[in-house]
Design a protein around this motif. Structure first.
Motif, PDB file in Angstrom:
ATOM      1  N   GLN A   1       0.831  -1.200   0.000  1.00 37.76           N
ATOM      2  CA  GLN A   1       0.000   0.000   0.000  1.00 37.76           C
ATOM      3  C   GLN A   1       0.868   1.254   0.000  1.00 37.76           C
ATOM      4  O   GLN A   1       0.502   2.280   0.576  1.00 37.76           O
ATOM      5  CB  GLN A   1      -0.929  -0.010   1.218  1.00 37.76           C
ATOM      6  CG  GLN A   1      -0.194  -0.088   2.552  1.00 37.76           C
ATOM      7  CD  GLN A   1      -1.137  -0.166   3.738  1.00 37.76           C
ATOM      8  OE1 GLN A   1      -1.680  -1.204   4.015  1.00 37.76           O
ATOM      9  NE2 GLN A   1      -1.319   0.972   4.429  1.00 37.76           N
ATOM     10  N   GLN A   2       2.025   1.156  -0.709  1.00 39.32           N
ATOM     11  CA  GLN A   2       2.978   2.266  -0.673  1.00 39.32           C
ATOM     12  C   GLN A   2       2.365   3.570  -1.171  1.00 39.32           C
ATOM     13  O   GLN A   2       2.593   4.642  -0.620  1.00 39.32           O
ATOM     14  CB  GLN A   2       4.217   1.926  -1.522  1.00 39.32           C
ATOM     15  CG  GLN A   2       5.083   0.823  -0.939  1.00 39.32           C
ATOM     16  CD  GLN A   2       4.647  -0.574  -1.393  1.00 39.32           C
ATOM     17  OE1 GLN A   2       3.555  -0.743  -1.927  1.00 39.32           O
ATOM     18  NE2 GLN A   2       5.512  -1.555  -1.174  1.00 39.32           N
ATOM     19  N   LEU A   3       1.574   3.491  -2.219  1.00 39.63           N
ATOM     20  CA  LEU A   3       0.980   4.698  -2.798  1.00 39.63           C
ATOM     21  C   LEU A   3      -0.425   4.959  -2.281  1.00 39.63           C
ATOM     22  O   LEU A   3      -1.023   5.973  -2.634  1.00 39.63           O
ATOM     23  CB  LEU A   3       0.943   4.579  -4.329  1.00 39.63           C
ATOM     24  CG  LEU A   3       2.294   4.431  -5.029  1.00 39.63           C
ATOM     25  CD1 LEU A   3       2.091   4.252  -6.532  1.00 39.63           C
ATOM     26  CD2 LEU A   3       3.162   5.658  -4.754  1.00 39.63           C
ATOM     27  N   GLU A   4      -0.959   4.052  -1.467  1.00 41.04           N
ATOM     28  CA  GLU A   4      -2.329   4.158  -0.962  1.00 41.04           C
ATOM     29  C   GLU A   4      -3.326   4.346  -2.108  1.00 41.04           C
ATOM     30  O   GLU A   4      -4.359   4.998  -1.956  1.00 41.04           O
ATOM     31  CB  GLU A   4      -2.477   5.335   0.025  1.00 41.04           C
ATOM     32  CG  GLU A   4      -1.339   5.498   1.020  1.00 41.04           C
ATOM     33  CD  GLU A   4      -1.328   4.449   2.124  1.00 41.04           C
ATOM     34  OE1 GLU A   4      -1.820   3.342   1.885  1.00 41.04           O
ATOM     35  OE2 GLU A   4      -0.814   4.741   3.222  1.00 41.04           O
TER      36      GLU A   4
ATOM     37  N   ASN B   1     -13.487   1.219  -1.328  1.00 38.04           N
ATOM     38  CA  ASN B   1     -12.196   0.556  -1.170  1.00 38.04           C
ATOM     39  C   ASN B   1     -11.488   1.144   0.043  1.00 38.04           C
ATOM     40  O   ASN B   1     -11.463   2.366   0.221  1.00 38.04           O
ATOM     41  CB  ASN B   1     -11.304   0.808  -2.391  1.00 38.04           C
ATOM     42  CG  ASN B   1     -11.756   0.044  -3.620  1.00 38.04           C
ATOM     43  OD1 ASN B   1     -12.799  -0.607  -3.607  1.00 38.04           O
ATOM     44  ND2 ASN B   1     -10.987   0.148  -4.685  1.00 38.04           N
ATOM     45  N   GLU B   2     -10.896   0.266   0.875  1.00 41.86           N
ATOM     46  CA  GLU B   2     -10.079   0.744   1.976  1.00 41.86           C
ATOM     47  C   GLU B   2      -8.621   0.842   1.519  1.00 41.86           C
ATOM     48  O   GLU B   2      -8.292   0.599   0.369  1.00 41.86           O
ATOM     49  CB  GLU B   2     -10.222  -0.171   3.202  1.00 41.86           C
ATOM     50  CG  GLU B   2     -10.984   0.446   4.371  1.00 41.86           C
ATOM     51  CD  GLU B   2     -10.306   1.677   4.933  1.00 41.86           C
ATOM     52  OE1 GLU B   2      -9.073   1.800   4.796  1.00 41.86           O
ATOM     53  OE2 GLU B   2     -10.999   2.522   5.516  1.00 41.86           O
ATOM     54  N   VAL B   3      -7.723   1.140   2.460  1.00 40.44           N
ATOM     55  CA  VAL B   3      -6.369   1.526   2.078  1.00 40.44           C
ATOM     56  C   VAL B   3      -5.531   0.337   1.591  1.00 40.44           C
ATOM     57  O   VAL B   3      -4.690   0.483   0.701  1.00 40.44           O
ATOM     58  CB  VAL B   3      -5.678   2.239   3.264  1.00 40.44           C
ATOM     59  CG1 VAL B   3      -5.508   1.312   4.454  1.00 40.44           C
ATOM     60  CG2 VAL B   3      -4.340   2.822   2.832  1.00 40.44           C
ATOM     61  N   ALA B   4      -5.730  -0.846   2.140  1.00 42.76           N
ATOM     62  CA  ALA B   4      -4.888  -1.991   1.782  1.00 42.76           C
ATOM     63  C   ALA B   4      -5.446  -2.718   0.561  1.00 42.76           C
ATOM     64  O   ALA B   4      -6.651  -2.690   0.306  1.00 42.76           O
ATOM     65  CB  ALA B   4      -4.793  -2.963   2.956  1.00 42.76           C
ATOM     66  N   PRO B   5      -4.600  -3.391  -0.205  1.00 43.74           N
ATOM     67  CA  PRO B   5      -5.109  -4.208  -1.303  1.00 43.74           C
ATOM     68  C   PRO B   5      -6.096  -5.253  -0.787  1.00 43.74           C
ATOM     69  O   PRO B   5      -5.883  -5.854   0.263  1.00 43.74           O
ATOM     70  CB  PRO B   5      -3.837  -4.882  -1.857  1.00 43.74           C
ATOM     71  CG  PRO B   5      -2.719  -4.000  -1.436  1.00 43.74           C
ATOM     72  CD  PRO B   5      -3.130  -3.424  -0.117  1.00 43.74           C
ATOM     73  N   CYS B   6      -7.175  -5.432  -1.501  1.00 46.72           N
ATOM     74  CA  CYS B   6      -8.228  -6.404  -1.167  1.00 46.72           C
ATOM     75  C   CYS B   6      -9.090  -5.963   0.022  1.00 46.72           C
ATOM     76  O   CYS B   6      -9.928  -6.735   0.470  1.00 46.72           O
ATOM     77  CB  CYS B   6      -7.663  -7.789  -0.845  1.00 46.72           C
ATOM     78  SG  CYS B   6      -6.719  -8.517  -2.159  1.00 46.72           S
ATOM     79  N   GLN B   7      -8.870  -4.753   0.540  1.00 48.94           N
ATOM     80  CA  GLN B   7      -9.596  -4.318   1.735  1.00 48.94           C
ATOM     81  C   GLN B   7     -10.714  -3.353   1.349  1.00 48.94           C
ATOM     82  O   GLN B   7     -10.535  -2.472   0.511  1.00 48.94           O
ATOM     83  CB  GLN B   7      -8.639  -3.632   2.713  1.00 48.94           C
ATOM     84  CG  GLN B   7      -9.255  -3.330   4.071  1.00 48.94           C
ATOM     85  CD  GLN B   7      -8.335  -2.508   4.948  1.00 48.94           C
ATOM     86  OE1 GLN B   7      -7.512  -1.747   4.448  1.00 48.94           O
ATOM     87  NE2 GLN B   7      -8.468  -2.645   6.252  1.00 48.94           N
ATOM     88  N   PHE B   8     -11.882  -3.553   2.010  1.00 46.07           N
ATOM     89  CA  PHE B   8     -13.057  -2.745   1.702  1.00 46.07           C
ATOM     90  C   PHE B   8     -13.770  -2.385   3.000  1.00 46.07           C
ATOM     91  O   PHE B   8     -13.432  -2.885   4.078  1.00 46.07           O
ATOM     92  CB  PHE B   8     -13.991  -3.518   0.755  1.00 46.07           C
ATOM     93  CG  PHE B   8     -13.301  -4.009  -0.482  1.00 46.07           C
ATOM     94  CD1 PHE B   8     -13.172  -3.195  -1.589  1.00 46.07           C
ATOM     95  CD2 PHE B   8     -12.735  -5.281  -0.531  1.00 46.07           C
ATOM     96  CE1 PHE B   8     -12.502  -3.630  -2.727  1.00 46.07           C
ATOM     97  CE2 PHE B   8     -12.075  -5.730  -1.658  1.00 46.07           C
ATOM     98  CZ  PHE B   8     -11.952  -4.897  -2.764  1.00 46.07           C
ATOM     99  N   GLU B   9     -14.757  -1.514   2.893  1.00 44.87           N
ATOM    100  CA  GLU B   9     -15.453  -1.050   4.095  1.00 44.87           C
ATOM    101  C   GLU B   9     -16.904  -0.726   3.776  1.00 44.87           C
ATOM    102  O   GLU B   9     -17.247  -0.295   2.669  1.00 44.87           O
ATOM    103  CB  GLU B   9     -14.765   0.190   4.668  1.00 44.87           C
ATOM    104  CG  GLU B   9     -15.422   0.734   5.938  1.00 44.87           C
ATOM    105  CD  GLU B   9     -14.742   1.960   6.496  1.00 44.87           C
ATOM    106  OE1 GLU B   9     -15.419   3.007   6.615  1.00 44.87           O
ATOM    107  OE2 GLU B   9     -13.536   1.877   6.806  1.00 44.87           O
ATOM    108  N   LEU B  10     -17.766  -0.949   4.756  1.00 41.16           N
ATOM    109  CA  LEU B  10     -19.133  -0.443   4.710  1.00 41.16           C
ATOM    110  C   LEU B  10     -19.445   0.186   6.057  1.00 41.16           C
ATOM    111  O   LEU B  10     -18.847  -0.160   7.079  1.00 41.16           O
ATOM    112  CB  LEU B  10     -20.139  -1.551   4.366  1.00 41.16           C
ATOM    113  CG  LEU B  10     -20.216  -2.818   5.217  1.00 41.16           C
ATOM    114  CD1 LEU B  10     -20.994  -2.591   6.510  1.00 41.16           C
ATOM    115  CD2 LEU B  10     -20.877  -3.931   4.430  1.00 41.16           C
TER     116      LEU B  10
END
Length: 424
Positions: A268-271, A305-314
């Motif tokens: 997540q270097q570039l976020e 989409n959240e900050v990390a790859p494959c990460q999401f939020e509701l």
């Protein structure tokens, strides 16, 4: 990480291996919006919830008013009133396709628990009747011997009692092609000791209301204010991993997090994943989750989409704290249950992958009066802010006086992996 280009998806696992898959390999990845799915959200919202509106339609006027006083003022629920409510609730549930009911509670396991009982009873003439009494609605007696209790009682004192939390709405849970009437309850021992996570919450909410009302009277509060409620909004973060990759990792299967392996060449270097365009396959999953939760009256508001790859939020709109907690349990169960339909695995562990952001919940908390005034919201006129400042200082003082209690309330083996990493 799931991304889309037409009907082809690239899935990048945390070990850096990328697999490209075609949508046709995932029959549930894209579904036509037909029938119930094509209806507007406002038409679908709370259709599987025994709401106040449903109660008003199905209960006699006097019964409805008395039940409202029980919900809003905590007045006792007499046996006759409970019988009338139970009968209306049963008829509504059967119309919705339910054949069983359950007292739905939250023991000290961190999950929900339920024991299903059928509405059917023999009529003595070779047939059967549907029956649901007020006593069955108000109280249950499940065997509590196998639940963790913190050493509160010996196993031979294994009786546990569930009692209806009438401030949290009854709902229909649809799973495995069946419909079950779920009655939110507390779970206590025969001596009144809490064996669940809801009982302490309700007791603390009552204590907060009592003390807050005492302060409001000093300021000459509105006579229509009958209580002060804790309000809560739970942002739920989660990871989605292709099930083929998930089942290739015994550590993910056993622990819900990785214990070994190389870091990905791109983390997540570039976020750049944060608030990015949601992949089509993931969006289809999110939409199905929302459809199921809207039926249960969960007021979901955001998805991203959240900050990390494959990460999401509701995240939902805030609600009264105990209702928000009940809805949060439904959110987690629904996220896990729907994912396999899209050939995905939902991971709710707070820190599943080393070196990248962790998941969890951010709880947006406040207190408001029964008339809807947020006591931690400053007024536009600064000279009118004395009441706000008093409640703000009380909250700051509470955090300063009881940090150990706050820390203990969030301490778990999983959450401690996340604390101190990307998040404070």
């Amino acid at each position: 990480m799931a991304s889309s280009n037409g009907s082809t998806y690239s899935i990048t696992h945390e070990n850096g291996v990328t697999m490209t898959k075609n949508e046709h390999h995932h029959p549930h990845a894209s579904r036509a919006s037909t029938g119930a799915e094509s209806r507007r959200v406002d038409e679908r919202f709370s259709e599987d919830v025994f709401t106040l509106r449903v109660m008003q339609q199905r209960l006699p006027k006097d019964t409805y008013k008395k039940l409202l006083r029980t919900v809003n003022l905590g007045e006792a629920l007499d046996a006759h009133l409970a019988d009338v409510v139970a009968s209306a609730m049963k008829d509504w549930a059967i119309e919705k396709g339910a054949s069983h009911y359950t007292h739905w509670f939250q023991p000290l396991t961190g999950n929900t628990a339920e024991k299903h009982d059928a509405f059917i009873v023999p009529d003595g003439n070779g047939g059967a009747l549907s029956e649901f009494t007020g006593s069955a609605l108000v109280q249950g007696e499940p065997d509590a011997s196998s639940f963790p209790s913190g050493g509160l009682r010996a196993t031979f004192e294994a009786r546990g009692y569930t009692a209806w939390d009438c401030t949290s709405p009854v709902f229909i849970n649809r799973n495995g092609g069946t419909a079950t009437l779920c009655i939110p309850t507390v779970f206590v021992s025969w001596t009144g000791e809490a064996l669940d996570k809801k009982t302490p919450l309700l007791r603390s909410m009552e204590a907060l209301s009592t003390q807050a009302m005492r302060i409001l009277k000093i300021f000459g509060t509105d006579a229509n204010v009958t209580s002060v409620n804790a309000t809560l909004g739970c942002e739920q973060e989660y990871f989605l991993v292709d099930r083929e990759h998930y089942f290739a990792r015994p550590d993910l299967i056993a622990c819900d997090r990785t214990l070994f392996g190389a870091k990905p060449p791109k983390g997540q270097q570039l976020e750049d994943h944060y608030f990015g365009s949601i992949p089509a396959r993931v969006l289809a999953y999110m939409s199905e989750v929302e459809r199921e939760l809207y039926r249960l009256g969960v007021p979901l508001k955001t998805r991203h989409n959240e900050v990390a790859p494959c990460q999401f939020e509701l995240a939902p709109i805030f609600e009264t704290a105990n209702v928000a907690c009940d809805h949060q349990m439904l959110v987690m169960e629904t996220l896990k249950r729907v994912a396999p339909r899209h050939n995905l695995q939902c991971i709710l562990h707070e820190k599943p992958f080393a070196g990248i952001n962790g998941s969890g919940k951010h709880l947006t908390w406040s207190i408001s009066t029964s008339t809807g005034v947020n006591l931690l919201d400053p007024r536009d006129d600064t000279h009118m802010n004395v009441q706000f400042l008093v409640f703000l200082c009380a909250a700051i003082r509470a955090v300063d006086s009881y940090p150990e209690l706050l820390r203990a309330s969030v301490a778990s083996a999983a959450n401690d992996h996340r604390l101190g990493a990307n998040e404070a």
